[in-house]
Scaffold this motif. Structure first.
Motif, PDB file in Angstrom:
ATOM      1  N   TYR A 189      69.837 -63.718  21.227  1.00 49.49           N
ATOM      2  CA  TYR A 189      70.516 -62.439  21.379  1.00 49.49           C
ATOM      3  C   TYR A 189      72.027 -62.601  21.177  1.00 49.49           C
ATOM      4  CZ  TYR A 189      71.808 -57.893  23.257  1.00 49.49           C
ATOM      5  OH  TYR A 189      72.318 -56.635  23.406  1.00 49.49           O
ATOM      6  N   GLU A 190      72.584 -63.626  21.783  1.00 47.39           N
ATOM      7  CA  GLU A 190      74.025 -63.864  21.661  1.00 47.39           C
ATOM      8  C   GLU A 190      74.417 -64.204  20.229  1.00 47.39           C
ATOM      9  OE1 GLU A 190      74.798 -66.796  24.663  1.00 47.39           O
ATOM     10  OE2 GLU A 190      74.363 -65.369  26.274  1.00 47.39           O
ATOM     11  N   GLY A 239      74.627 -58.144  14.736  1.00 45.65           N
ATOM     12  CA  GLY A 239      73.458 -57.388  15.159  1.00 45.65           C
ATOM     13  C   GLY A 239      72.163 -57.652  14.436  1.00 45.65           C
ATOM     14  N   GLU A 247      65.657 -61.779  16.141  1.00 45.14           N
ATOM     15  CA  GLU A 247      65.357 -60.538  16.848  1.00 45.14           C
ATOM     16  C   GLU A 247      64.041 -60.670  17.605  1.00 45.14           C
ATOM     17  OE1 GLU A 247      65.385 -57.933  13.507  1.00 45.14           O
ATOM     18  OE2 GLU A 247      67.549 -57.591  13.622  1.00 45.14           O
ATOM     19  N   LEU A 280      72.780 -63.217  17.534  1.00 45.67           N
ATOM     20  CA  LEU A 280      72.677 -61.955  16.803  1.00 45.67           C
ATOM     21  C   LEU A 280      73.938 -61.119  16.980  1.00 45.67           C
ATOM     22  CD1 LEU A 280      69.020 -60.790  17.486  1.00 45.67           C
ATOM     23  CD2 LEU A 280      70.049 -61.198  15.253  1.00 45.67           C
ATOM     24  N   SER A 281      74.401 -61.068  18.197  1.00 44.11           N
ATOM     25  CA  SER A 281      75.616 -60.308  18.496  1.00 44.11           C
ATOM     26  C   SER A 281      76.798 -60.855  17.708  1.00 44.11           C
ATOM     27  CB  SER A 281      75.905 -60.347  19.996  1.00 44.11           C
ATOM     28  OG  SER A 281      77.065 -59.624  20.293  1.00 44.11           O
ATOM     29  N   LEU A 318      71.140 -54.666  17.369  1.00 35.73           N
ATOM     30  CA  LEU A 318      70.990 -55.007  18.787  1.00 35.73           C
ATOM     31  C   LEU A 318      70.349 -53.875  19.578  1.00 35.73           C
ATOM     32  CD1 LEU A 318      74.320 -56.895  19.514  1.00 35.73           C
ATOM     33  CD2 LEU A 318      72.042 -57.854  19.177  1.00 35.73           C
ATOM     34  N   ARG A 319      70.551 -52.635  19.153  1.00 36.73           N
ATOM     35  CA  ARG A 319      69.908 -51.512  19.847  1.00 36.73           C
ATOM     36  C   ARG A 319      68.389 -51.649  19.769  1.00 36.73           C
ATOM     37  NH1 ARG A 319      69.952 -46.771  22.217  1.00 36.73           N
ATOM     38  NH2 ARG A 319      68.806 -44.974  21.407  1.00 36.73           N
ATOM     39  N   VAL A 356      66.710 -54.428  19.522  1.00 36.56           N
ATOM     40  CA  VAL A 356      66.359 -55.507  20.437  1.00 36.56           C
ATOM     41  C   VAL A 356      66.397 -55.009  21.882  1.00 36.56           C
ATOM     42  CG1 VAL A 356      67.011 -57.799  21.297  1.00 36.56           C
ATOM     43  CG2 VAL A 356      67.157 -57.299  18.848  1.00 36.56           C
ATOM     44  N   ASP A 357      67.473 -54.320  22.244  1.00 38.69           N
ATOM     45  CA  ASP A 357      67.615 -53.822  23.615  1.00 38.69           C
ATOM     46  C   ASP A 357      66.483 -52.867  23.992  1.00 38.69           C
ATOM     47  OD1 ASP A 357      69.977 -55.253  23.969  1.00 38.69           O
ATOM     48  OD2 ASP A 357      71.247 -53.565  23.395  1.00 38.69           O
ATOM     49  N   THR A 406      67.554 -63.609  10.595  1.00 36.64           N
ATOM     50  CA  THR A 406      67.878 -62.766  11.752  1.00 36.64           C
ATOM     51  C   THR A 406      66.663 -62.018  12.284  1.00 36.64           C
ATOM     52  OG1 THR A 406      68.627 -60.954  10.317  1.00 36.64           O
ATOM     53  CG2 THR A 406      70.306 -62.491  11.120  1.00 36.64           C
ATOM     54  N   ALA A 439      64.455 -62.968  20.569  1.00 40.60           N
ATOM     55  CA  ALA A 439      65.220 -62.298  21.624  1.00 40.60           C
ATOM     56  C   ALA A 439      64.360 -61.275  22.360  1.00 40.60           C
ATOM     57  CB  ALA A 439      66.459 -61.628  21.031  1.00 40.60           C
TER      58      ALA A 439
END
Length: 68
Positions: free
Chosen positions: A33-34, A41, A21, A36-37, A46-47, A49-50, A17, A24
């Protein structure tokens, strides 16, 4: 080589993962990204990554690793 998660042929496939990350974030790979979701996460979340995607889009230095 074939990616372990998405099954796509890549020169640098994701083996965990953290790789997803990074892909992504730095390659803007939406498929990573999808995935991972779907996996909850990833290691850093995911935060992470975002926030790094946003920083890169603003031409800033990515957040240090481990701030998950």
């Amino acid at each position: 080589m074939i990616c372990t998660y998405c099954g796509e042929e890549r020169s640098y496939p994701c083996n965990n993962t953290r790789d997803m990350e990074d892909a992504a974030i730095y390659e803007a790979r939406q498929v990573c990204y999808e995935e991972l979701s779907a996996l909850g996460g990833g290691e850093r979340g995911l935060r992470y990554v975002d926030l790094n995607r946003e920083a890169i889009s603003r031409n800033k230095t990515p957040a240090p690793q481990g701030t998950g």
